[in-house]
Design a protein around this motif. Structure first.
Motif, PDB file in Angstrom:
ATOM      1  N   CYS A  91       0.739  -1.184   0.006  1.00 20.51           N
ATOM      2  CA  CYS A  91       0.155   0.029   0.003  1.00 20.51           C
ATOM      3  C   CYS A  91       0.936   1.258  -0.129  1.00 20.51           C
TER       4      CYS A  91
ATOM      5  N   LYS B 193       0.038   4.198   0.903  1.00 20.94           N
ATOM      6  CA  LYS B 193      -0.163   5.020   2.034  1.00 20.94           C
ATOM      7  C   LYS B 193       0.370   4.487   3.291  1.00 20.94           C
ATOM      8  N   CYS B 194       0.290   2.952   3.557  1.00 15.37           N
ATOM      9  CA  CYS B 194       0.956   2.776   4.964  1.00 15.37           C
ATOM     10  C   CYS B 194       1.498   1.348   4.544  1.00 15.37           C
TER      11      CYS B 194
ATOM     12  N   CYS C 269      -6.254  -2.587   0.395  1.00 18.25           N
ATOM     13  CA  CYS C 269      -5.520  -2.373   1.639  1.00 18.25           C
ATOM     14  C   CYS C 269      -6.452  -2.734   2.610  1.00 18.25           C
TER      15      CYS C 269
ATOM     16  N   VAL D  33      -5.988  -2.196   5.704  1.00 16.72           N
ATOM     17  CA  VAL D  33      -5.471  -1.482   6.997  1.00 16.72           C
ATOM     18  C   VAL D  33      -6.113  -0.171   6.744  1.00 16.72           C
ATOM     19  N   CYS D  34      -6.083   0.671   5.528  1.00 16.53           N
ATOM     20  CA  CYS D  34      -6.338   2.114   5.641  1.00 16.53           C
ATOM     21  C   CYS D  34      -7.509   2.161   4.230  1.00 16.53           C
TER      22      CYS D  34
END
Ligand SMILES: [Zn+2]
Length: 45
Positions: free
Chosen positions: A7, A9-10, A24, A26-27
């Motif tokens: 990802c 982003k994270c 993703c 997670v986010c």
């Protein structure tokens, strides 16, 4: 086909959803595999 492994982003691992969507967990970042538009981030509700 170009796909993302992490990802943007994270940095969590992306999972394939359907035929060519990478998500993703997670986010909630997602992208179409093969397009990998890093500047176009969409949030799934
Ligand atoms: Zn993420």
């Amino acid at each position: 086909m170009k796909t993302l492994h992490k990802c943007p982003k994270c940095s969590s691992r992306l999972e394939m959803k359907g035929e060519n969507i990478q998500v993703c967990n997670v986010c909630k970042y997602w992208t179409e595999a093969g397009t990998a538009r890093l500047d176009s981030i969409t949030i799934l509700e």
